[in-house]
Design a protein around this motif. Structure first.
Motif, PDB file in Angstrom:
ATOM      1  N   MET A 194      24.793  40.632  50.459  1.00 39.57           N
ATOM      2  CA  MET A 194      25.000  40.010  50.107  1.00 39.57           C
ATOM      3  C   MET A 194      25.703  40.110  49.393  1.00 39.57           C
ATOM      4  SD  MET A 194      26.054  36.307  50.080  1.00 39.57           S
ATOM      5  CE  MET A 194      27.418  35.599  49.015  1.00 39.57           C
ATOM      6  N   ALA A 195      25.038  41.206  48.707  1.00 40.55           N
ATOM      7  CA  ALA A 195      26.305  41.164  47.117  1.00 40.55           C
ATOM      8  C   ALA A 195      26.946  42.536  47.036  1.00 40.55           C
ATOM      9  CB  ALA A 195      24.982  41.548  45.848  1.00 40.55           C
ATOM     10  N   SER A 196      26.522  43.490  48.069  1.00 42.44           N
ATOM     11  CA  SER A 196      27.279  44.393  48.029  1.00 42.44           C
ATOM     12  C   SER A 196      28.538  44.306  49.140  1.00 42.44           C
ATOM     13  CB  SER A 196      26.941  45.693  48.718  1.00 42.44           C
ATOM     14  OG  SER A 196      26.022  44.796  50.982  1.00 42.44           O
ATOM     15  N   SER A 197      28.846  43.928  50.196  1.00 44.92           N
ATOM     16  CA  SER A 197      29.759  43.103  51.070  1.00 44.92           C
ATOM     17  C   SER A 197      30.398  42.181  49.698  1.00 44.92           C
ATOM     18  CB  SER A 197      29.076  42.691  51.931  1.00 44.92           C
ATOM     19  OG  SER A 197      28.362  40.961  51.921  1.00 44.92           O
ATOM     20  N   TYR A 198      29.874  41.306  49.203  1.00 42.18           N
ATOM     21  CA  TYR A 198      30.464  40.073  47.953  1.00 42.18           C
ATOM     22  C   TYR A 198      31.778  41.647  47.495  1.00 42.18           C
ATOM     23  CZ  TYR A 198      31.811  38.030  43.889  1.00 42.18           C
ATOM     24  OH  TYR A 198      32.978  37.995  43.010  1.00 42.18           O
ATOM     25  N   ILE A 221      32.553  44.240  48.000  1.00 42.03           N
ATOM     26  CA  ILE A 221      33.897  45.441  48.846  1.00 42.03           C
ATOM     27  C   ILE A 221      34.874  44.616  49.056  1.00 42.03           C
ATOM     28  CG2 ILE A 221      34.058  46.373  50.680  1.00 42.03           C
ATOM     29  CD1 ILE A 221      31.535  47.488  50.394  1.00 42.03           C
ATOM     30  N   HIS A 222      34.610  43.599  49.470  1.00 39.06           N
ATOM     31  CA  HIS A 222      35.349  42.465  49.577  1.00 39.06           C
ATOM     32  C   HIS A 222      36.475  41.992  48.086  1.00 39.06           C
ATOM     33  CE1 HIS A 222      37.687  38.887  50.583  1.00 39.06           C
ATOM     34  NE2 HIS A 222      37.483  37.818  49.885  1.00 39.06           N
ATOM     35  N   LEU A 223      35.194  41.526  47.033  1.00 35.53           N
ATOM     36  CA  LEU A 223      36.318  41.976  45.151  1.00 35.53           C
ATOM     37  C   LEU A 223      37.236  42.438  45.342  1.00 35.53           C
ATOM     38  CD1 LEU A 223      36.509  40.598  43.113  1.00 35.53           C
ATOM     39  CD2 LEU A 223      34.775  41.757  41.665  1.00 35.53           C
ATOM     40  N   ALA A 224      36.836  44.249  45.645  1.00 34.58           N
ATOM     41  CA  ALA A 224      37.470  45.459  45.344  1.00 34.58           C
ATOM     42  C   ALA A 224      38.217  45.127  45.876  1.00 34.58           C
ATOM     43  CB  ALA A 224      36.780  46.791  45.361  1.00 34.58           C
ATOM     44  N   GLN A 225      38.264  44.944  47.897  1.00 32.55           N
ATOM     45  CA  GLN A 225      40.420  45.052  48.717  1.00 32.55           C
ATOM     46  C   GLN A 225      40.640  43.753  48.259  1.00 32.55           C
ATOM     47  OE1 GLN A 225      37.610  44.363  52.243  1.00 32.55           O
ATOM     48  NE2 GLN A 225      37.763  46.335  52.662  1.00 32.55           N
ATOM     49  N   LYS A 226      40.247  42.641  47.705  1.00 32.82           N
ATOM     50  CA  LYS A 226      41.165  41.459  47.108  1.00 32.82           C
ATOM     51  C   LYS A 226      42.083  42.063  46.126  1.00 32.82           C
ATOM     52  CE  LYS A 226      41.826  37.111  47.445  1.00 32.82           C
ATOM     53  NZ  LYS A 226      42.570  35.921  48.471  1.00 32.82           N
ATOM     54  N   SER A 227      41.113  43.167  44.588  1.00 30.69           N
ATOM     55  CA  SER A 227      41.259  43.033  44.246  1.00 30.69           C
ATOM     56  C   SER A 227      42.638  43.933  43.878  1.00 30.69           C
ATOM     57  CB  SER A 227      40.485  43.477  42.595  1.00 30.69           C
ATOM     58  OG  SER A 227      39.609  42.631  42.237  1.00 30.69           O
ATOM     59  N   PHE A 228      42.799  44.843  44.667  1.00 30.59           N
ATOM     60  CA  PHE A 228      43.683  46.101  45.338  1.00 30.59           C
ATOM     61  C   PHE A 228      44.431  45.919  45.673  1.00 30.59           C
ATOM     62  CE2 PHE A 228      45.027  49.792  47.512  1.00 30.59           C
ATOM     63  CZ  PHE A 228      45.424  50.545  47.063  1.00 30.59           C
ATOM     64  N   THR A 229      44.434  44.668  47.012  1.00 31.76           N
ATOM     65  CA  THR A 229      45.995  44.159  47.028  1.00 31.76           C
ATOM     66  C   THR A 229      46.929  42.999  46.792  1.00 31.76           C
ATOM     67  OG1 THR A 229      44.402  43.689  49.348  1.00 31.76           O
ATOM     68  CG2 THR A 229      46.586  42.473  49.417  1.00 31.76           C
ATOM     69  N   LYS A 263      28.887  31.722  44.122  1.00 34.53           N
ATOM     70  CA  LYS A 263      28.408  31.579  44.487  1.00 34.53           C
ATOM     71  C   LYS A 263      27.073  32.308  45.710  1.00 34.53           C
ATOM     72  CE  LYS A 263      32.590  29.245  47.492  1.00 34.53           C
ATOM     73  NZ  LYS A 263      33.443  29.296  48.499  1.00 34.53           N
ATOM     74  N   VAL A 264      27.963  33.260  44.994  1.00 31.90           N
ATOM     75  CA  VAL A 264      27.270  35.148  45.195  1.00 31.90           C
ATOM     76  C   VAL A 264      25.691  34.564  44.267  1.00 31.90           C
ATOM     77  CG1 VAL A 264      26.964  37.088  44.422  1.00 31.90           C
ATOM     78  CG2 VAL A 264      28.925  36.441  44.575  1.00 31.90           C
ATOM     79  N   ARG A 265      24.644  35.145  45.213  1.00 25.79           N
ATOM     80  CA  ARG A 265      22.920  34.656  44.979  1.00 25.79           C
ATOM     81  C   ARG A 265      22.310  35.812  44.987  1.00 25.79           C
ATOM     82  NH1 ARG A 265      24.365  29.934  42.852  1.00 25.79           N
ATOM     83  NH2 ARG A 265      24.285  28.324  44.624  1.00 25.79           N
ATOM     84  N   PHE A 266      21.978  36.450  43.916  1.00 25.66           N
ATOM     85  CA  PHE A 266      21.350  38.092  43.862  1.00 25.66           C
ATOM     86  C   PHE A 266      19.798  37.930  44.549  1.00 25.66           C
ATOM     87  CE2 PHE A 266      24.925  38.274  41.175  1.00 25.66           C
ATOM     88  CZ  PHE A 266      25.745  39.558  42.006  1.00 25.66           C
TER      89      PHE A 266
END
Length: 89
Positions: free
Chosen positions: A1-5, A7-15, A86-89
């Motif tokens: 879950m951490a890696s997908s989070y 990736i989502h964070l990077a995509q949203k930040s870039f947008t 919400k992120v759990r490592f």
């Protein structure tokens, strides 16, 4: 879950970055193109003729869009803090 989070964070930040930087860059590009065409037509090669109008146009763009940009950044920051909780490592 951490890696997908992340990736989502990077995509949203870039947008969000593109939405914030796009309007001033586009205005600067258009003003530079118009001034360049004017310089080519009149053969006036003054360096400040390109710099000052672009500076004024970008300043006015930032002034007009500052409220929207601030709301976008505040919303993005709030969403990121909510998602980080919400992120759990």
């Amino acid at each position: 879950m951490a890696s997908s989070y992340f990736i989502h964070l990077a995509q949203k930040s870039f947008t969000v970055l593109m939405l914030l930087v796009g309007p001033p860059l586009i205005v600067s590009l258009v003003v530079g193109l118009v001034i360049g065409i004017f310089q080519a037509a009149t053969q006036i090669q003054e360096q400040t003729l390109t710099f000052v109008p672009k500076l004024i146009a970008v300043f006015l763009t930032l002034l007009l869009l500052s409220g929207w940009m601030l709301n976008l950044m505040v919303d993005f920051t709030g969403q990121m803090f909510q998602e980080m909780a919400k992120v759990r490592f």
